[in-house]
Design an enzyme around this catalytic site. Sequence first.
Site, PDB file in Angstrom:
ATOM      1  N   HIS A 124       0.870  -1.174   0.000  1.00 27.79           N
ATOM      2  CA  HIS A 124       0.000   0.000   0.000  1.00 27.79           C
ATOM      3  C   HIS A 124       0.913   1.232   0.000  1.00 27.79           C
ATOM      4  CE1 HIS A 124      -2.816   2.909   1.881  1.00 27.79           C
ATOM      5  NE2 HIS A 124      -3.773   2.141   1.405  1.00 27.79           N
ATOM      6  N   ASP A 201       2.827  -4.897   7.877  1.00 24.45           N
ATOM      7  CA  ASP A 201       1.593  -4.135   7.747  1.00 24.45           C
ATOM      8  C   ASP A 201       0.419  -5.113   7.848  1.00 24.45           C
ATOM      9  OD1 ASP A 201      -0.643  -2.789   6.938  1.00 24.45           O
ATOM     10  OD2 ASP A 201       0.204  -2.005   5.078  1.00 24.45           O
ATOM     11  N   GLN A 204      -4.756  -5.388   6.625  1.00 22.67           N
ATOM     12  CA  GLN A 204      -5.750  -6.251   5.977  1.00 22.67           C
ATOM     13  C   GLN A 204      -5.768  -7.659   6.577  1.00 22.67           C
ATOM     14  OE1 GLN A 204      -7.995  -5.323   3.817  1.00 22.67           O
ATOM     15  NE2 GLN A 204      -7.224  -3.276   3.396  1.00 22.67           N
ATOM     16  N   LYS A 227     -10.401  -1.151  10.062  1.00 25.13           N
ATOM     17  CA  LYS A 227     -10.393  -2.300   9.148  1.00 25.13           C
ATOM     18  C   LYS A 227     -10.568  -3.618   9.903  1.00 25.13           C
ATOM     19  CE  LYS A 227      -7.481   0.115   5.857  1.00 25.13           C
ATOM     20  NZ  LYS A 227      -8.164   0.375   4.589  1.00 25.13           N
ATOM     21  N   CYS A 365      -4.625   2.668  -3.810  1.00 23.10           N
ATOM     22  CA  CYS A 365      -3.381   3.026  -3.112  1.00 23.10           C
ATOM     23  C   CYS A 365      -2.329   1.928  -3.240  1.00 23.10           C
ATOM     24  CB  CYS A 365      -3.632   3.341  -1.634  1.00 23.10           C
ATOM     25  SG  CYS A 365      -4.690   4.745  -1.387  1.00 23.10           S
TER      26      CYS A 365
HETATM   27  N1  PMP Z   1      -1.959  -0.875   4.590  1.00 25.79           N
HETATM   28  C1  PMP Z   1      -2.906  -1.554   3.941  1.00 25.79           C
HETATM   29  C2  PMP Z   1      -2.593  -2.927   3.402  1.00 25.79           C
HETATM   30  C3  PMP Z   1      -4.162  -0.983   3.759  1.00 25.79           C
HETATM   31  O1  PMP Z   1      -5.114  -1.653   3.111  1.00 25.79           O
HETATM   32  C4  PMP Z   1      -4.413   0.308   4.274  1.00 25.79           C
HETATM   33  C5  PMP Z   1      -5.749   1.001   4.089  1.00 25.79           C
HETATM   34  N2  PMP Z   1      -6.320   0.832   2.824  1.00 25.79           N
HETATM   35  C6  PMP Z   1      -3.391   0.967   4.950  1.00 25.79           C
HETATM   36  C7  PMP Z   1      -2.181   0.338   5.097  1.00 25.79           C
HETATM   37  C8  PMP Z   1      -3.563   2.330   5.529  1.00 25.79           C
HETATM   38  O2  PMP Z   1      -4.481   2.301   6.569  1.00 25.79           O
HETATM   39  P1  PMP Z   1      -5.067   3.674   7.151  1.00 25.79           P
HETATM   40  O3  PMP Z   1      -5.591   4.439   5.966  1.00 25.79           O
HETATM   41  O4  PMP Z   1      -6.162   3.223   8.050  1.00 25.79           O
HETATM   42  O5  PMP Z   1      -3.965   4.371   7.840  1.00 25.79           O
END
Ligand code: PMP
Length: 420
Positions: A124, A201, A204, A227, A365
């Site tokens: 991401h 990370d 997910q 999430k 993203c």
């Molecule tokens: N890492 C991953 C794999 C994500 O899917 C996301 C959110 N789409 C993020 C990081 C960032 O999370 P946040 O926007 O809640 O900070």
Amino acid sequence: APGFSPEAVRADFPILAHQAGGERLIWLDNAATTQKSRQVIDAISGFYTSRNSNVHRGAHPLAIAATEEYEEARAAVARFLGTADPAGIVFVRGATEAINLVAHSWGRSALGPGDEIVLTALEHHSNIVPWQVLAQERGAVLRVVPLDARGDLDQAAYRRLLGPRTRLVALTQVSNVLGTVVPVAGMADEAHRHGALTLVDGAQAVGRFPVDVQRLGADFYVLSGHKMFGPTGIGALYARPGLLDTMAPWQTGGGMIETVSFENSTYAPVPQRFEAGTGPIAEAVGLRAAIGHLHSLDRHAAAVHEEELTRHLAERLAALPGVRVVGNPRRRVGAVPFLLDGVPPDAVATALGRRGIAVRSGHHCAQPALRHFGLDSVVRPSLALYNTHADIDSLALAVGALGRSGAPPLAPPVTADSPA
Ligand code: PMP
């Protein structure tokens, strides 16, 4: 009780009974954010209704109780991640802020010119850009583990990228765009053999299957509350015991100090040293309720359900004329991106939205991962434990109809408050 019933768990999520324009809401945008259970909504509302106070700096009963609740939430996050040490949990705004914290506080002192950070092509943007900025500042170098044709990480290439200058391997546990489940434990072993730290990370992952940061080999682990069925505005950074103590403060101000004079300040012990200003108090209460709700389920059975449902979703989509499912990783959970011949992804998502089916379109993203497939935009349905075969049938029916009719109909979009 062992076993898991998605139908039973749906009853805990009020929004899933919501009628969007006369149609039942079919929430397939879980990779963007998950829905909240009644338990979470009630916990937040209960806190604001009868227990609201700031924490850590009061002697009155509400301040003491709120401080206890905040610290209990921290302990709950620690246990949720398989660690006994709440001092290794820093509350932040989300996964993004957690990664930025590590890039600033750890990265600025740990990295020098020529040092290497290994990332993967699945990341991401929040696990790319902070390292890029840091590398530019420190003269460090980014190395990227490539994807193979299926959308799995190329493990042989990964091993070749590791070397004596590798300081950090930052990698996602589950891809938000391809759904790839990354074999993190093995990769972390390799990283450690080269003396590098790992940042995982888990944004997910944690809502989808049980995670044990120690078994995973994560030195840093990041998550977002929203999430994993908790509120927005809160996330957590886990750091292996002792690691936070070696790191300089990031944001500074109230709450993170011990003493302040105009000449000098001393800092509070960890984790408070990394929590300047008033924290996400009600959000922590909500996050703890989300963890409690997950603990009340048979999480192993829930994970099996979601992986089976993910396979079913990929198969149903792939069987539709004109549909191309993107990627075919060995293990996939949650996201199944696809394209529909002749209809741009945005138009597919808009047309599905008019039928009460929430999916996302765009780059999600994760531009490098899509670029690997020669794409810049896809339609991405994504699952959570409360999704059912019926949700997938509805999606498949709607995508099939859209494929036959070509362009989406020009009806006005359905909004939450349009008459049913
Ligand atoms: N890492 C991953 C794999 C994500 O899917 C996301 C959110 N789409 C993020 C990081 C960032 O999370 P946040 O926007 O809640 O900070």
